[in-house]
Write a protein that holds these residues in place. Structure first.
Motif, PDB file in Angstrom:
ATOM      1  N   SER A  37       0.808  -1.227   0.000  1.00 54.97           N
ATOM      2  CA  SER A  37       0.000   0.000   0.000  1.00 54.97           C
ATOM      3  C   SER A  37       0.836   1.269   0.000  1.00 54.97           C
ATOM      4  CB  SER A  37      -0.912   0.016   1.227  1.00 54.97           C
ATOM      5  OG  SER A  37      -0.135   0.183   2.411  1.00 54.97           O
ATOM      6  N   LYS A  38       2.125   1.149   0.379  1.00 49.84           N
ATOM      7  CA  LYS A  38       3.040   2.296   0.531  1.00 49.84           C
ATOM      8  C   LYS A  38       2.695   3.180   1.734  1.00 49.84           C
ATOM      9  CE  LYS A  38       5.513   1.801  -3.381  1.00 49.84           C
ATOM     10  NZ  LYS A  38       6.968   1.617  -3.423  1.00 49.84           N
ATOM     11  N   ASP A  39       1.762   2.718   2.595  1.00 47.08           N
ATOM     12  CA  ASP A  39       1.488   3.454   3.832  1.00 47.08           C
ATOM     13  C   ASP A  39       2.694   3.337   4.751  1.00 47.08           C
ATOM     14  OD1 ASP A  39      -0.999   4.150   2.941  1.00 47.08           O
ATOM     15  OD2 ASP A  39      -2.093   2.722   4.196  1.00 47.08           O
ATOM     16  N   ALA A  40       3.096   4.476   5.364  1.00 48.15           N
ATOM     17  CA  ALA A  40       4.339   4.504   6.132  1.00 48.15           C
ATOM     18  C   ALA A  40       4.164   5.192   7.474  1.00 48.15           C
ATOM     19  CB  ALA A  40       5.427   5.222   5.333  1.00 48.15           C
ATOM     20  N   ILE A  41       5.103   4.887   8.379  1.00 46.10           N
ATOM     21  CA  ILE A  41       5.157   5.533   9.686  1.00 46.10           C
ATOM     22  C   ILE A  41       6.604   5.911   9.984  1.00 46.10           C
ATOM     23  CG2 ILE A  41       3.164   4.274  10.595  1.00 46.10           C
ATOM     24  CD1 ILE A  41       5.147   2.430  12.068  1.00 46.10           C
ATOM     25  N   LEU A  42       6.773   6.937  10.806  1.00 49.81           N
ATOM     26  CA  LEU A  42       8.089   7.317  11.327  1.00 49.81           C
ATOM     27  C   LEU A  42       8.062   7.183  12.840  1.00 49.81           C
ATOM     28  CD1 LEU A  42       9.203  10.538   9.384  1.00 49.81           C
ATOM     29  CD2 LEU A  42      10.536   8.437   9.570  1.00 49.81           C
ATOM     30  N   ILE A  43       9.041   6.490  13.394  1.00 48.13           N
ATOM     31  CA  ILE A  43       9.160   6.350  14.845  1.00 48.13           C
ATOM     32  C   ILE A  43      10.298   7.238  15.339  1.00 48.13           C
ATOM     33  CG2 ILE A  43       9.603   4.769  16.764  1.00 48.13           C
ATOM     34  CD1 ILE A  43       8.577   2.497  14.989  1.00 48.13           C
ATOM     35  N   ASP A  44      10.021   8.080  16.312  1.00 47.52           N
ATOM     36  CA  ASP A  44      10.989   8.986  16.941  1.00 47.52           C
ATOM     37  C   ASP A  44      11.711   9.907  15.952  1.00 47.52           C
ATOM     38  OD1 ASP A  44      10.454   8.301  19.594  1.00 47.52           O
ATOM     39  OD2 ASP A  44      11.878   6.653  19.603  1.00 47.52           O
ATOM     40  N   PRO A  45      10.946  10.672  15.153  1.00 51.47           N
ATOM     41  CA  PRO A  45      11.587  11.655  14.277  1.00 51.47           C
ATOM     42  C   PRO A  45      12.186  12.807  15.079  1.00 51.47           C
ATOM     43  CG  PRO A  45       9.219  11.939  14.230  1.00 51.47           C
ATOM     44  CD  PRO A  45       9.480  10.702  15.047  1.00 51.47           C
ATOM     45  N   VAL A  46      13.211  13.445  14.515  1.00 50.30           N
ATOM     46  CA  VAL A  46      13.921  14.561  15.150  1.00 50.30           C
ATOM     47  C   VAL A  46      13.654  15.830  14.347  1.00 50.30           C
ATOM     48  CG1 VAL A  46      16.200  15.434  15.831  1.00 50.30           C
ATOM     49  CG2 VAL A  46      15.709  12.981  15.973  1.00 50.30           C
TER      50      VAL A  46
END
Length: 247
Positions: A37-46
């Motif tokens: 699906s190309k759905d994405a998440i970012l964990i702990d971005p700065v």
């Protein structure tokens, strides 16, 4: 022999993963996506790495759904506030126990879905009151924030920290995961990238092997660590998930 891929192998192949690093705060940010699906998440971005993160997202043609924090960090400002201004519909996520503001707050057992994949929330307080870890749906990866570091752990002397709670969190919520589960922490200061539950259970000098809770508390009470340089700026900002204070 058949040439088909097993169901578990197909599931593993369907998860995209990239580990990113901020040198100033020694923070790891994790980009995960559902390949189909190309759905994405970012964990702990700065905050200062948002442009880098978005380049990774855009170059891979991903749709960023969530900016997720393991806890309200004391050493840097989260990038979720800036990301929300740059990505339509992106939602910030942090634990309900952190008492921080976010679009979505999560509790133990909640699932964060992106495409056909999801992370499960586990409560791992002790470094801070609101620390959580995120486990992939196949139990192959765990994102531990500062609760469990590579051959170490986060400090327990501020933000509602408790060595007693951290010991229980790690042993009940993390060391109970499969031994081959890969540990991805929020920080590393020695050039390491990951560990495993097996390695940390066996040899973590603070929490592994035969270390008792009493021994762990003694270790943590005698660290004599300096005050985090950015805590007075970072914590208030992170309690708003990085959204600028407009009051």
């Amino acid at each position: 022999m058949g040439g088909g891929m097993s169901r578990s192998a197909k599931k593993q192949a369907s998860l995209g993963f990239k580990q990113l690093f901020d040198e100033e705060s020694s923070t790891f940010t994790y980009l995960l996506w559902d390949v189909a699906s190309k759905d994405a998440i970012l964990i702990d971005p700065v905050d200062i790495q948002v442009d880098r993160d978005l380049k990774e997202v855009n170059d891979a043609g991903l749709k960023l759904k969530f900016g997720i924090n393991t806890h309200a960090h004391a050493d840097h400002i989260t990038g979720t506030g800036i990301l929300k201004t740059k990505v339509d519909g992106l939602k910030s996520i942090i634990s309900t126990a952190s008492k921080a503001k976010a679009d979505i707050t999560v509790a133990p057992g909640d699932k964060i879905e992106f495409g056909s994949r999801y992370l499960t929330v586990r409560a791992t307080p002790g470094h801070t009151e609101g620390c959580v870890s995120y486990v992939t749906d196949d139990n192959k990866m765990v994102f531990t924030g500062d609760a469990l570091l590579i051959q170490g752990c986060g400090r327990t002397d501020f933000q509602g920290g408790s060595a007693d709670k951290l010991y229980d969190s790690v042993h009940s919520q993390l060391f109970s995961l499969p031994e081959d589960c890969i540990v991805y922490p929020a920080h590393d200061y020695k050039g390491r990238f990951s560990s495993t539950i097996k390695a940390e259970k066996e040899s973590n000098p603070r929490l592994g092997g035969t270390k008792t809770k009493e021994e762990f508390i003694e270790i943590m009470n005698n660290l004599n660590l300096s005050y985090p340089k950015k805590i007075d700026v970072a914590v208030p900002a992170n309690m708003r998930c990085g959204v600028p204070d407009v009051e």
